[in-house]
Design an enzyme around this catalytic site. Sequence first.
Site, short mmCIF file in Angstrom:
data_model
loop_
_atom_site.label_atom_id
_atom_site.label_comp_id
_atom_site.label_asym_id
_atom_site.label_seq_id
_atom_site.Cartn_x
_atom_site.Cartn_y
_atom_site.Cartn_z
N SER A 113 50.23 30.05 30.72
CA SER A 113 49.82 30.47 29.37
C SER A 113 49.03 29.37 28.68
O SER A 113 48.12 29.65 27.90
CB SER A 113 51.02 30.89 28.54
OG SER A 113 51.98 29.87 28.46
N GLU A 114 49.39 28.08 28.93
CA GLU A 114 48.59 26.97 28.41
C GLU A 114 48.60 25.79 29.38
O GLU A 114 49.57 25.56 30.09
CB GLU A 114 49.10 26.50 27.04
CG GLU A 114 48.63 27.32 25.87
CD GLU A 114 49.75 28.12 25.24
OE1 GLU A 114 49.45 28.96 24.39
OE2 GLU A 114 50.92 27.91 25.61
N THR A 115 47.48 25.08 29.37
CA THR A 115 47.32 23.81 30.08
C THR A 115 46.84 22.78 29.07
O THR A 115 45.94 23.05 28.27
CB THR A 115 46.31 23.94 31.23
OG1 THR A 115 46.81 24.88 32.19
CG2 THR A 115 46.07 22.60 31.91
N HIS A 155 54.39 25.19 22.48
CA HIS A 155 55.07 24.73 23.68
C HIS A 155 54.30 23.61 24.38
O HIS A 155 54.91 22.69 24.93
CB HIS A 155 55.45 25.92 24.59
CG HIS A 155 54.64 26.16 25.81
ND1 HIS A 155 53.47 26.89 25.80
CD2 HIS A 155 54.86 25.80 27.10
CE1 HIS A 155 53.00 26.96 27.03
NE2 HIS A 155 53.82 26.32 27.85
#
Length: 298
Positions: free
Chosen positions: A45-47, A76
Site C-alpha cells: 500500500s505504501e513504500t 503507517h
Amino acid sequence: MARRFVTLDVFTEAPFSGNPLAVVLEAEGLDGAAMQRIAREFNLSETVFVLPPDEPRRKARLRIFTPARELPFAGHPTIGTAVLLALQDGRAGLADASAFGLEEEIGVISCVVETRANGGRARFTLPVMPEYRGEAPARGALAAALGLSASDVGFGLHVPSRHGIGHGFTFVPVATGAALDAATVDPAGLAALETGDSLYLYAVDPEGIGHRYLARMFAPHLGVPEDPATGSAAAAFAGVMMQFEPLGDGTHDVAITQGVAMGRPSAIGVQLTIASGALRTVEISGSAVVVTEGTLHA
C-alpha cells in the site's frame, strides 16, 4: 546501485499481521519516476524513501508512494519508518534517537519511539489539523458503491462526511459489524461519486468501552484495493469525532481496529486534545516490527 531496504509490519506487534511497509534507505539519486517504479515493484500500500533532511537537526526527509502515486503524508509509513530509524540508532549506540522530527510534504512530524528487539512503538503529532472537505455523497449513492442498503449507512449522530490530511477520505458510518464485513467496492460506483476520495468505513466496536471502532479502507484509484491499516485516515477521523461526538475539553483516546476482514488485524491509537471547544492536537500511535532486510539494485 545497491540500496538497503527493510520491510516492516505496522500497527501490530506480530509479524505477518498489520500493514506491510517497504522502506528504501539511502534513496539519494532516485527521482520521482524511479521511486514510483520501485513502489510498483514492492506493490504494497505504501513504500517509503528515506532522504537526508532539509534541516540538519531533523532525522530524515520522507517521500511516500502507493503503487499508483506519491502521497504528501501517510500514517503507517511514518510509524514504521520512525521505529526503523530508532532501531538503527540504538544499534549504533546513539542515546538521542527516541525523539526526532521527520520531514514530509505536509510539514515536520514530531515522533517519539520506544524500541525493543526487532521492533518498537511510536507516536507522532500532526503538524496540521484535519480539514473538512465538503459535503459527502448521498447515502444511497454510497450504499450502492459499497454493495449495501441505504439503511446500513449511518448510526447515532454519524452520517457520511468528508475530511482529510493531505489526502481526502469519505467517511462512511456503518450501522453494524456484519454490514461492515459485507461491504465490497464497485470501482464504477466509486468513480461515480466524483470525490476523488478513498472510502473509509467504520462501525462501533461492540467488544470494548469508550471510543472504539472497527474500520475498513478502500482506495482502488490509488492502487490499493483495501488497506489493512490507514494512519492518515485515522488522523482525519479526528475531524469525524469533532463533527459527530459530544466531546468536551480535555484529552480523548480513540481505538481503531482495521484489517480484520483481510486477515491482517491492525491496532491504531488516536488521541485528541480539545481546548475551548477547538481541536488543538492529534496524535497517532502504533507498533511496528521488522520482517525482512535486503538489497535493492536500482
